[in-house]
Design a protein around this motif. Structure first.
Motif, short mmCIF file in Angstrom:
data_model
loop_
_atom_site.label_atom_id
_atom_site.label_comp_id
_atom_site.label_asym_id
_atom_site.label_seq_id
_atom_site.Cartn_x
_atom_site.Cartn_y
_atom_site.Cartn_z
N VAL A 189 0.87 -1.18 0.00
CA VAL A 189 0.00 0.00 0.00
C VAL A 189 0.91 1.24 0.00
O VAL A 189 1.81 1.34 0.82
CB VAL A 189 -0.90 -0.01 1.26
CG1 VAL A 189 -1.64 1.31 1.40
CG2 VAL A 189 -1.90 -1.16 1.20
N GLY A 190 0.70 2.13 -0.94
CA GLY A 190 1.54 3.32 -1.01
C GLY A 190 2.83 3.11 -1.79
O GLY A 190 3.56 4.06 -2.05
N PHE A 191 3.14 1.85 -2.13
CA PHE A 191 4.39 1.56 -2.84
C PHE A 191 4.18 1.07 -4.26
O PHE A 191 4.99 1.30 -5.14
CB PHE A 191 5.19 0.46 -2.11
CG PHE A 191 5.71 0.85 -0.77
CD1 PHE A 191 5.87 2.19 -0.42
CD2 PHE A 191 6.08 -0.13 0.15
CE1 PHE A 191 6.37 2.54 0.84
CE2 PHE A 191 6.58 0.21 1.40
CZ PHE A 191 6.73 1.54 1.75
N ASP A 192 3.12 0.29 -4.45
CA ASP A 192 2.94 -0.27 -5.79
C ASP A 192 1.46 -0.45 -6.08
O ASP A 192 0.61 -0.08 -5.26
CB ASP A 192 3.75 -1.58 -5.93
CG ASP A 192 4.37 -1.69 -7.33
OD1 ASP A 192 3.66 -1.38 -8.32
OD2 ASP A 192 5.53 -2.10 -7.44
N ASP A 193 1.14 -1.03 -7.24
CA ASP A 193 -0.24 -0.96 -7.74
C ASP A 193 -1.24 -1.81 -6.98
O ASP A 193 -2.44 -1.53 -7.01
CB ASP A 193 -0.27 -1.38 -9.21
CG ASP A 193 0.55 -0.45 -10.07
OD1 ASP A 193 0.88 0.65 -9.59
OD2 ASP A 193 0.89 -0.80 -11.22
N TYR A 194 -0.77 -2.86 -6.34
CA TYR A 194 -1.65 -3.69 -5.53
C TYR A 194 -1.33 -3.48 -4.05
O TYR A 194 -0.41 -2.73 -3.72
CB TYR A 194 -1.48 -5.18 -5.90
CG TYR A 194 -2.11 -5.53 -7.23
CD1 TYR A 194 -3.37 -6.10 -7.27
CD2 TYR A 194 -1.45 -5.29 -8.42
CE1 TYR A 194 -3.96 -6.43 -8.48
CE2 TYR A 194 -2.04 -5.60 -9.65
CZ TYR A 194 -3.30 -6.17 -9.67
OH TYR A 194 -3.87 -6.49 -10.86
N GLU A 195 -2.06 -4.16 -3.20
CA GLU A 195 -1.89 -3.93 -1.76
C GLU A 195 -0.88 -4.89 -1.10
O GLU A 195 -0.29 -4.55 -0.10
CB GLU A 195 -3.26 -4.03 -1.07
CG GLU A 195 -4.15 -2.89 -1.53
CD GLU A 195 -5.63 -3.03 -1.21
OE1 GLU A 195 -6.37 -2.06 -1.39
OE2 GLU A 195 -6.06 -4.12 -0.79
N TRP A 196 -0.70 -6.06 -1.72
CA TRP A 196 0.28 -7.03 -1.20
C TRP A 196 0.95 -7.76 -2.36
O TRP A 196 0.36 -7.93 -3.42
CB TRP A 196 -0.39 -8.11 -0.32
CG TRP A 196 -0.90 -7.61 0.97
CD1 TRP A 196 -0.18 -7.42 2.13
CD2 TRP A 196 -2.25 -7.22 1.28
NE1 TRP A 196 -1.00 -6.94 3.12
CE2 TRP A 196 -2.27 -6.81 2.63
CE3 TRP A 196 -3.43 -7.17 0.54
CZ2 TRP A 196 -3.43 -6.35 3.25
CZ3 TRP A 196 -4.59 -6.72 1.17
CH2 TRP A 196 -4.58 -6.32 2.51
#
Ligand code: 76R
Length: 247
Positions: A189-196
């Motif tokens: 979250v906040g780093f890439d397109d998906y959450e995990w």
């Protein structure tokens, strides 16, 4: 507002997927190719030193299918170090003959759905999971995923107690694969397109299918899981790097 899950966060993680530009690679002389391979193995040697000092870890896998030819998964204490590693690779000879196809930036994550004890950052078992030495398993499976926010199926609107109980059931399925599949969950979250990012390791690739399939019937995945692209591959040991790149 529902109570946010608290996370424990470990090493930063980069999954870097490349294809090999065989057409151009083949135009090089054997000596040029060997020099590029040797330089790459030199980089891996540096990563090995970091791993031995327990300041990070890495895994190299060749990927089956057209999505990529190989994956470098790197764990480091800081985002800066991940950046340095990707830049160093990008400046290498070998990188000139690869094409980036996918990457994923995340951080090793444990959540508080299951109790972690009083001071989790002093619990050796927790530390071993936040700062793991990646297993040298024969196979890897990686995919990014989200939890749904879709009408009535909104994970983030569920009360903590309900999420906790759903995650308990998820964990129970996971545990029945103990010794067969090792999972590293990284939060993005906040780093890439998906959450995990979900990275699974196993000596038996079929166990990936069995585990992921079984979880599809469990409510957390059945109702709330949204999945990205799947990658599956075989361990690329250092002595196999020459074989992979040899023409
Ligand atoms: O960390 C723990 O072991 C406690 C229980 C647990 C949590 C909190 C756990 C256990 N997972 C947790 C969190 Mn998981 N996991 C996935 C996938 O394909 C799918 O359907 C889902 C992809 C797999 C295959 C898997 C495997 N897990 C999470 C989270 C964060 C959720 C959040 O915070 O909302 C995600 C996205 C996720 C996804 N999980 C396990 C496994 C396995 C094998 C286990 C058992 C680990 C063990 O006890 O050894």
């Amino acid at each position: 507002m529902s109570e946010a899950a608290q996370t424990l966060d470990g090493w930063y993680c980069l999954h870097d997927f490349r294809t090999i530009d065989w057409g151009v690679w083949k135009t090089l002389s054997n000596e040029e190719r060997q020099a590029a391979i040797n330089e790459f193995l030199g980089l891996v040697e540096k990563w090995n030193t970091v791993e031995k000092a327990k300041n990070g870890s890495h895994a190299l896998y060749s990927i089956v299918g057209q999505k990529a030819d190989f994956m470098m998964m790197i764990l480091r204490p800081t985002l800066e170090e991940l950046n340095e590693i990707e830049n160093e690779f990008n400046k290498s000879l070998l990188a000139q003959y690869t094409v980036p196809t996918y990457s994923y930036v995340s951080i090793v994550e444990l959540s508080n759905y299951l109790p972690a004890g009083e001071n989790p950052y002093e619990n050796p078992q927790i530390l071993a999971r936040l700062y793991p030495e990646l297993p040298k398993a024969k196979h890897v499976c990686f995919y990014p995923m989200d939890k749904k926010r879709d009408g009535n199926d909104n994970w983030y609107m569920l009360p903590m107690e309900e999420r906790r109980s759903l995650m308990r059931s998820h964990g129970m399925i996971g545990r029945s694969y103990a010794g067969k599949v090792k999972q590293v969950i990284t939060g993005s979250v906040g780093f890439d397109d998906y959450e995990w990012g979900v990275t699974l390791f196993s000596d038996d690739a079929l166990q990936f299918k069995k585990l992921v399939y079984e979880m599809r019937f469990d409510e957390v995945s059945a109702r709330y899981g949204d999945f990205g692209t799947f990658f599956v591959g075989n361990i690329l040991e250092e002595d196999k790097v020459n074989t992979l790149f040899s023409i």
